[in-house]
Design an enzyme around this catalytic site. Sequence first.
Site, PDB file in Angstrom:
ATOM      1  N   ASN A 350      -4.103  40.771 -28.951  1.00  0.00           N
ATOM      2  CA  ASN A 350      -5.101  39.701 -28.915  1.00  0.00           C
ATOM      3  C   ASN A 350      -6.216  39.973 -27.910  1.00  0.00           C
ATOM      4  O   ASN A 350      -6.814  39.048 -27.369  1.00  0.00           O
ATOM      5  CB  ASN A 350      -4.423  38.367 -28.569  1.00  0.00           C
ATOM      6  CG  ASN A 350      -3.324  38.012 -29.538  1.00  0.00           C
ATOM      7  OD1 ASN A 350      -3.386  38.358 -30.716  1.00  0.00           O
ATOM      8  ND2 ASN A 350      -2.307  37.307 -29.055  1.00  0.00           N
ATOM      9  N   SER A 438       0.403  37.773 -33.163  1.00  0.00           N
ATOM     10  CA  SER A 438       1.841  37.500 -33.228  1.00  0.00           C
ATOM     11  C   SER A 438       2.197  36.681 -34.449  1.00  0.00           C
ATOM     12  O   SER A 438       3.308  36.773 -34.980  1.00  0.00           O
ATOM     13  CB  SER A 438       2.299  36.734 -31.978  1.00  0.00           C
ATOM     14  OG  SER A 438       2.415  37.584 -30.868  1.00  0.00           O
TER      15      SER A 438
END
Length: 624
Positions: A350, A438
């Site tokens: 991320n 995720s």
Amino acid sequence: MSLHSNRRHRVHVLAAATAFALGAIAAAPAFAGQAEVAGLKAGQSYGRLIVKFKDSAPATASVARSASALGAIDAVLDRAAARVVLPAASKGKKLGLQRLRRMTLGADVIVTDQGMNSEEARALIQQLASDSSVDWVQPDYIMQAWAVPNDTRFGEQWHYADSAAGIRAPTAWNTTTGTGVVVAVVDSGIVSHTDLNGNVLPGYDFVSSIAGGACSRGSDCGASEDGNGRDGDPLDSSAATSSVHGTHVAGTVGAVTNNATGVAGVAYGARVVPIRALGKYGSGATSDIVDAIVWASGGSVPGAPANANPAEVINLSLGLDLPCSQMPAYQQAINTATANGAIVVAAAGNSNIDSAGATPVGCNNVIGVAASDQAGNRAFYSSYGGAIDITAPGGETCSPDTEFLPLGAAPSCTRSHPAQGILSTVNGNGYGFMQGTSMAAPHVAGVVALIQAASPTPKTFEQVRQLLASTARPIPAGQCPGGCGPGLVDAAAAVVAAAGSTGPGPGTGAQTYNSTGAVAIPDNNAAGATSSIVVSGRSGNAPSDSKVTLNIVHSYRGDLIVDLLAPDGSVYNLHNRSGAGADNVTGTFTVNLSSEALNGTWRLRAADRAAQDTGQIQSWSLNF
């Protein structure tokens, strides 16, 4: 009357007395009823028809119908059985027809004394419809419920939808739900959840440190929080400061589905093995994660019991922005898992950077997953580029003011829109929206489970990687700065491609690949219509005796040009406006494709080159 209309009238009169080899069916006279054959599909069996007689026919003289009316029906059935010309492949097969019952709409259900394939059913339907007393005939189709779950919050799971931004899970579920496949979730463990427990197998807690270590959030990152080290309880993440990250990930993979509660899972027929390798604050030691990866695949780990349920798929929604080349322990563990038959799926990260510089996504033998948003763009936070094998929905519960950050810029949120995140299971038997790669990775792990369940034989890592790539929906460069690999994962196309082989396995013999869904052919349009079949997991070139089987329904095949387009764009003509006066283009064609690689997207193109006729590519298949 136009020239085209005169020509059609003339040739159809001639056709009434002529049988054409392609389809082996005599054309019907002008007074024929409707023969509804467009829905017939190769590979399916048919044994019942619905026949509607004309209102003026003796067969419909009264509701109760006299013996003479019933006799009229029997006479029609006898004539059809005697006159029908079945395909040569039927080898003299004789059909017996019998009335079953009358329907409320005045039609009759007719049964045959033996099953028919699609071509035999086509011949019989057209023969029955040729009788002057018949209004229309159709197969008595067996209908199925669409595979859309009844889970109460499924409508909020936009990320599964048959849409531009979803993974097309509902269509995939018509083929498989992942039954028989085990998916390991190496994460923060799970909490007990009524919408997840039914699909959970025994797991393990690999968090070894009671005290944890230093990180940006404190000195106790990764602490076990259960007062001990490794044990057989992966539910330890129920502690107050632990993340429910693993529960959310596990729910995306395999939440219990069709239970009229909560959410659905991508591979809800599969089973999930929860493996705890992340402790406090969702942090974990490399040594614990590496052991967890090996154990998940069925490998031996000192001090841990044998894994009774080795995983075919391992999800790693975790990582570090450090190249895999500097973390050999990860690469060795992943290589071991791959050798044990597991497919490793990892989140891209991320950090909005090139994923090639992160671990484990940047390791070899890993399916790397970037994240997309509800509009189909790369999510603003998602890493991109070199290690991305596929993209999947990761959502955006919040976003910056600009659609995309400059590449490499640190992600931060200024606008909130929680429902645009990924909805899955959380603590307290609840549900929550989260965002991140995720969340994207378990979508792909679930799709890989669907692929393995649908495939006649388990696919290798490279076969799965290629199949995901070849069936992905491309994301335009403007929607994905830095690169999203081949595009957005397409569960429906992937499972069709995986299920397409009926041979002994990749590279070992001829296999059959089938199209999915009918495609309308536009009238008098040179571009025509195309239908695609994706071939993956094969090696080498196609043989010189490749087979192409067509089921094209059209009211005037003399207007049609039909071509097979190889993955490299080469064109092989199968039909060029021949057989004027007859309907449809059906049958099997042998084509020399020895100069063409097997893998790739093969297309069938059908173009109608004159006016006043319609049709569709009902189905087609490749065998090589």
